[in-house]
Motif scaffolding. Structure first.
Motif, mmCIF file in Angstrom:
data_model
loop_
_atom_site.group_PDB
_atom_site.id
_atom_site.type_symbol
_atom_site.label_atom_id
_atom_site.label_comp_id
_atom_site.label_asym_id
_atom_site.label_seq_id
_atom_site.Cartn_x
_atom_site.Cartn_y
_atom_site.Cartn_z
ATOM 1 N N ARG A 169 0.858 -1.191 0.000
ATOM 2 C CA ARG A 169 0.000 0.000 0.000
ATOM 3 C C ARG A 169 0.885 1.229 0.000
ATOM 4 O O ARG A 169 1.712 1.418 0.898
ATOM 5 C CB ARG A 169 -0.897 -0.011 1.236
ATOM 6 N N ARG A 171 -8.249 -4.999 -0.805
ATOM 7 C CA ARG A 171 -8.874 -4.345 -1.977
ATOM 8 C C ARG A 171 -7.800 -4.159 -3.041
ATOM 9 O O ARG A 171 -6.752 -3.567 -2.780
ATOM 10 C CB ARG A 171 -9.452 -2.996 -1.559
ATOM 11 N N ARG A 180 2.022 5.188 0.155
ATOM 12 C CA ARG A 180 1.630 6.340 0.964
ATOM 13 C C ARG A 180 0.609 7.135 0.163
ATOM 14 O O ARG A 180 0.800 7.385 -1.003
ATOM 15 C CB ARG A 180 2.836 7.224 1.254
ATOM 16 N N GLY A 181 -0.474 7.512 0.776
ATOM 17 C CA GLY A 181 -1.491 8.272 0.050
ATOM 18 C C GLY A 181 -2.568 7.394 -0.564
ATOM 19 O O GLY A 181 -3.574 7.895 -1.030
ATOM 20 N N PHE A 182 -2.362 6.049 -0.596
ATOM 21 C CA PHE A 182 -3.436 5.160 -1.056
ATOM 22 C C PHE A 182 -4.534 5.150 0.007
ATOM 23 O O PHE A 182 -4.250 5.301 1.196
ATOM 24 C CB PHE A 182 -2.941 3.715 -1.206
ATOM 25 N N PRO A 183 -5.783 4.900 -0.407
ATOM 26 C CA PRO A 183 -6.844 4.715 0.596
ATOM 27 C C PRO A 183 -6.497 3.550 1.534
ATOM 28 O O PRO A 183 -5.742 2.651 1.158
ATOM 29 C CB PRO A 183 -8.076 4.383 -0.252
ATOM 30 N N GLU A 184 -7.078 3.553 2.717
ATOM 31 C CA GLU A 184 -6.680 2.642 3.805
ATOM 32 C C GLU A 184 -6.571 1.172 3.402
ATOM 33 O O GLU A 184 -5.604 0.511 3.718
ATOM 34 C CB GLU A 184 -7.688 2.800 4.959
ATOM 35 N N ARG A 185 -7.556 0.648 2.692
ATOM 36 C CA ARG A 185 -7.569 -0.794 2.425
ATOM 37 C C ARG A 185 -7.069 -1.143 1.031
ATOM 38 O O ARG A 185 -7.124 -2.295 0.617
ATOM 39 C CB ARG A 185 -8.987 -1.334 2.629
ATOM 40 N N PHE A 186 -6.592 -0.172 0.284
ATOM 41 C CA PHE A 186 -6.248 -0.416 -1.113
ATOM 42 C C PHE A 186 -4.773 -0.786 -1.275
ATOM 43 O O PHE A 186 -3.898 -0.059 -0.842
ATOM 44 C CB PHE A 186 -6.560 0.839 -1.942
#
Ligand SMILES: [Zn+2]
Length: 283
Positions: free
Chosen positions: A169, A257, A171-177
């Motif tokens: 994941r 996700r 940095r800056g990706f949505p939490e579960r993505f």
């Protein structure tokens, strides 16, 4: 979404006369002008001339043809308004809404618009450039420097360890993505060296069996993604904290996700899942 048009054939030299409908890939910034249908699909304009929409561009480039129908890219002036019933939309959000062949040409058009806009002046001597004939290039009449549309090659790699794959994941990706490891190729490097370096830098692992799987134009703004698979060889995951927030091994039953079907990352994950007898749902 498939269409019944003849395949797109790229070309550089424009037709002599505008005597039939053409496809217009019209950009305002990085957004493209589309008409949106009630069912959520969208389409770009097919008209004899852009003035039929009441628009004039600041620059245009001939792209090629669908059958006999010419295709043009156009850059509008900053602040231009969309004609009634049409809208400017980002390319990512149009995936699956524009027909696949129009989507592919729209990606090509966006890169050509950006290159044309960004190379109006020579990077070496500063004089105005001119469009070259017979090839997609801008040339400086003063010093002879030629500027072709820029492509930035980037590798992306799916790493397997037993029945699991490495997902990370950013940095800056949505939490579960989560995505998979990717990065730009550096000057002087082979693609395979770039794959090994990125994996070492981002997660501190050594890999083996680096194998080419396919590629994808990625017009955000001008990357060419080159996809690989590899096998885990050694090391413990140590994430590069400037790039990644998290990384780990995931099996086909406990995937986070994952990327949308737009990306080659998703194609690599889908192919791996298929080898484990699974079809993954849309993200
Ligand atoms: Zn020059």
């Amino acid at each position: 979404m498939t269409a019944t048009r003849p395949p797109f054939v790229p070309a550089v030299d424009p037709p002599a006369a505008a005597d039939q409908p053409a496809w217009w890939f019209v950009f305002h910034g990085t957004d493209i002008l589309v008409a949106e249908n009630d069912d959520g699909t969208a389409v770009v304009s097919c008209l004899p001339d852009l003035t039929d929409l009441g628009l004039t561009g600041v620059r245009r480039q001939f792209l090629g043809r669908f059958g006999a129908a010419p295709c043009w890219s156009v850059e509008l002036a900053v602040g231009a308004a969309a004609p009634p019933g049409m809208a400017f939309q980002g390319l990512r959000g149009l995936y699956g809404r524009l027909a696949d062949d129009l989507y592919a040409v729209a990606g090509r058009a966006s890169q050509i618009v950006a290159w044309d806009r960004d190379h109006q002046f020579c990077g070496r001597c500063g004089n105005p450039t001119e469009i070259a004939s017979a090839e997609r290039a801008r040339r400086c009449p003063s010093c002879g420097l030629t500027a072709f549309p820029r492509l930035s090659p980037a590798i992306i790699v799916l790493i397997e360890k037993c029945d699991q794959i490495l997902m990370a994941r950013g940095r800056g990706f949505p939490e579960r993505f989560f995505g998979i490891i990717a990065g730009f190729v550096e000057a002087g490097e082979t693609l395979e060296e770039a794959v090994r370096r990125e994996v070492r830098e981002e997660v501190g692992l050594e890999i083996a069996d680096v194998r080419y799987q396919g590629s994808q134009p990625w017009p955000f703004p001008h990357a060419l993604m080159i996809g690989f698979t590899a096998r885990y060889a050694s090391g413990e995951i140590q994430i590069q904290e400037s790039e990644l927030a998290d990384a780990g091994w995931f099996g086909v039953d406990d995937l986070p996700r994952i990327p949308s079907k737009l990306s080659i990352a998703r194609r690599l994950v889908d192919a791996w899942a298929a080898r484990h007898g699974r079809t993954l749902a849309d993200a």
